[in-house]
Design a protein around this motif. Structure first.
Motif, short mmCIF file in Angstrom:
data_model
loop_
_atom_site.label_atom_id
_atom_site.label_comp_id
_atom_site.label_asym_id
_atom_site.label_seq_id
_atom_site.Cartn_x
_atom_site.Cartn_y
_atom_site.Cartn_z
N PRO A 197 52.79 71.28 1.97
CA PRO A 197 53.33 71.21 3.33
C PRO A 197 54.65 70.42 3.38
O PRO A 197 54.73 69.30 2.88
CB PRO A 197 52.24 70.49 4.12
N VAL A 198 55.65 71.05 3.95
CA VAL A 198 56.98 70.45 4.04
C VAL A 198 57.43 70.44 5.49
O VAL A 198 57.27 71.43 6.20
CB VAL A 198 57.98 71.27 3.17
N GLN A 199 57.94 69.30 5.92
CA GLN A 199 58.56 69.24 7.25
C GLN A 199 60.03 69.55 7.09
O GLN A 199 60.76 68.81 6.42
CB GLN A 199 58.36 67.85 7.86
N ILE A 200 60.45 70.65 7.67
CA ILE A 200 61.83 71.10 7.50
C ILE A 200 62.67 70.56 8.64
O ILE A 200 62.36 70.78 9.81
CB ILE A 200 61.89 72.64 7.42
N VAL A 201 63.73 69.82 8.30
CA VAL A 201 64.55 69.16 9.32
C VAL A 201 65.88 69.88 9.51
O VAL A 201 66.35 70.04 10.63
CB VAL A 201 64.76 67.67 8.95
N GLN A 249 51.78 64.93 4.42
CA GLN A 249 50.46 64.78 3.83
C GLN A 249 49.62 66.01 4.17
O GLN A 249 49.60 66.45 5.32
CB GLN A 249 49.79 63.52 4.36
N ALA A 250 48.97 66.56 3.16
CA ALA A 250 48.12 67.73 3.39
C ALA A 250 46.95 67.33 4.30
O ALA A 250 46.35 66.28 4.12
CB ALA A 250 47.60 68.26 2.07
N SER A 251 46.65 68.18 5.28
CA SER A 251 45.54 67.86 6.19
C SER A 251 44.22 68.44 5.68
O SER A 251 43.16 68.14 6.21
CB SER A 251 45.83 68.35 7.60
N THR A 252 44.33 69.28 4.66
CA THR A 252 43.10 69.89 4.14
C THR A 252 43.03 69.66 2.62
O THR A 252 43.43 68.62 2.14
CB THR A 252 43.05 71.39 4.47
N THR A 253 42.53 70.64 1.92
CA THR A 253 42.40 70.56 0.47
C THR A 253 43.43 71.48 -0.20
O THR A 253 44.20 72.15 0.48
CB THR A 253 40.98 71.00 0.06
N ASP A 254 43.40 71.53 -1.53
CA ASP A 254 44.41 72.28 -2.27
C ASP A 254 44.20 73.79 -2.31
O ASP A 254 45.16 74.55 -2.33
CB ASP A 254 44.43 71.80 -3.73
N TYR A 255 42.95 74.20 -2.39
CA TYR A 255 42.66 75.61 -2.67
C TYR A 255 41.61 76.14 -1.70
O TYR A 255 40.67 75.42 -1.36
CB TYR A 255 42.10 75.76 -4.10
N ASN A 278 42.28 58.13 -4.56
CA ASN A 278 42.94 59.42 -4.83
C ASN A 278 42.67 60.45 -3.74
O ASN A 278 43.35 61.48 -3.67
CB ASN A 278 42.45 60.01 -6.15
N ILE A 279 41.63 60.22 -2.96
CA ILE A 279 41.26 61.18 -1.92
C ILE A 279 41.56 60.57 -0.57
O ILE A 279 41.33 59.38 -0.35
CB ILE A 279 39.76 61.53 -2.03
N HIS A 280 42.09 61.39 0.33
CA HIS A 280 42.44 60.89 1.66
C HIS A 280 41.28 61.11 2.63
O HIS A 280 40.52 62.06 2.50
CB HIS A 280 43.69 61.58 2.17
#
Ligand SMILES: [Mg+2]
Ligand SMILES: [Mg+2]
Lengths: 180, 180
Positions: free
Chosen positions: A40-44, A63-69, A95-97
């Motif tokens: 996830p990228v915030q594009i400015v 920051q990813a709000s979910t998981t990778d896959y 390591n885990i949010h």
């Protein structure tokens, strides 16, 4: 690429590369449709040069709000996180949010198959740990428990994923055993 | 924000905003766990300033290899694309990419619930079209068929999603009707 040399050992490839290649193999052989989510990228700021593609000139990692896959296998929703550690004796829970844990809990409650893949790089071992077991260990840290999961504990509570070319992280075999 | 004014009309909000808000409502009320996938970005150059966040200085938009949204509902894998058109009479098939069609076909074959949401902005109407019906219309274009789906056809083959606050695109009601 050192792919041709990795028939017997996984060293040199990251867990993410191994999973991406395994997922590509699963898709090609029509076993499962599972993808890594984009970062996830915030594009400015974006430039639109004449006659060429738009260029992102300023962006930030979110920051990813979910998981990778996630994806689908045998009609079921599949959702997992992947983490690699250089530690020898334990996997640090930092390591885990927190929001990833909440997401995993929700997925389990909605009937999805959810887990974490943890690689201990020094041993070249990757373990499959079901979300429910991770959640128990996660919650125990707030009741005076450890802030990390001992390697030995992961070995007992999780399943070692055998290294087999070309499916270098063949987690579907574990899903077949545990959920079907 | 004009959210408080949109109780009876949807105008002014994009389909993506409407879906994102509906998904957030579904998650909050614990009905389903469905997220929009991040926009895929190819990151070329990153600066790491002292004492502040990494800045992406050069990046490009990549074509998505899958669909916009996925997640889990009642134990089933949910996967869909969302498209908005300003056209009055038809939805151009060029809005959908070949690899998205392939992805949707795979998802259906693996037992997932897959569909497209199509909004006709001028009519302020959003339709739910199951992937199987989209695939039939898609394939017919290569047998001398139309390169677009007439509005009337979508009205017949799809389901109109009622506009109700706060679930502005309440597609789960259609899933309940069609798949359970
Ligand atoms: Mg990860
Ligand atoms: Mg879209």
């Amino acid at each position: 690429s050192n792919k041709s040399k990795t028939t017997f050992s996984n060293r040199g490839m990251s867990l993410e590369e191994d999973i991406n290649d395994t997922n590509a193999y699963y898709r090609t052989t029509n076993q499962a449709i599972i993808h890594k989510k984009p970062t996830p990228v915030q594009i400015v700021k974006v430039d639109y040069p004449r006659r060429s593609a738009a260029v992102i000139k300023e962006g930030y990692f979110k920051q990813a709000s979910t998981t990778d896959y996630n994806g689908v296998y045998r009609g079921k929703y599949i959702d997992f996180e992947a983490k690699e550690t250089k530690n020898k004796t334990s996997f640090p829970l930092s390591n885990i949010h927190d929001h990833q844990i909440k997401h995993m809990e929700s997925v389990v409650n909605h009937g999805g198959i959810c887990f974490i893949l943890i690689r201990f790089a020094v041993y070249d071992q990757t373990f499959f740990l079901p979300a429910m077991k991770l959640l128990t260990l996660w919650n125990s840290q707030f009741k005076g428990g450890r802030k990390s999961i001992p390697y030995q504990k992961i070995k007992e509570a999780g399943s070692l994923i055998p290294f087999k070319f070309p499916k270098r992280v063949d987690y579907l075999t574990i899903i077949d055993e545990l959920y079907f």
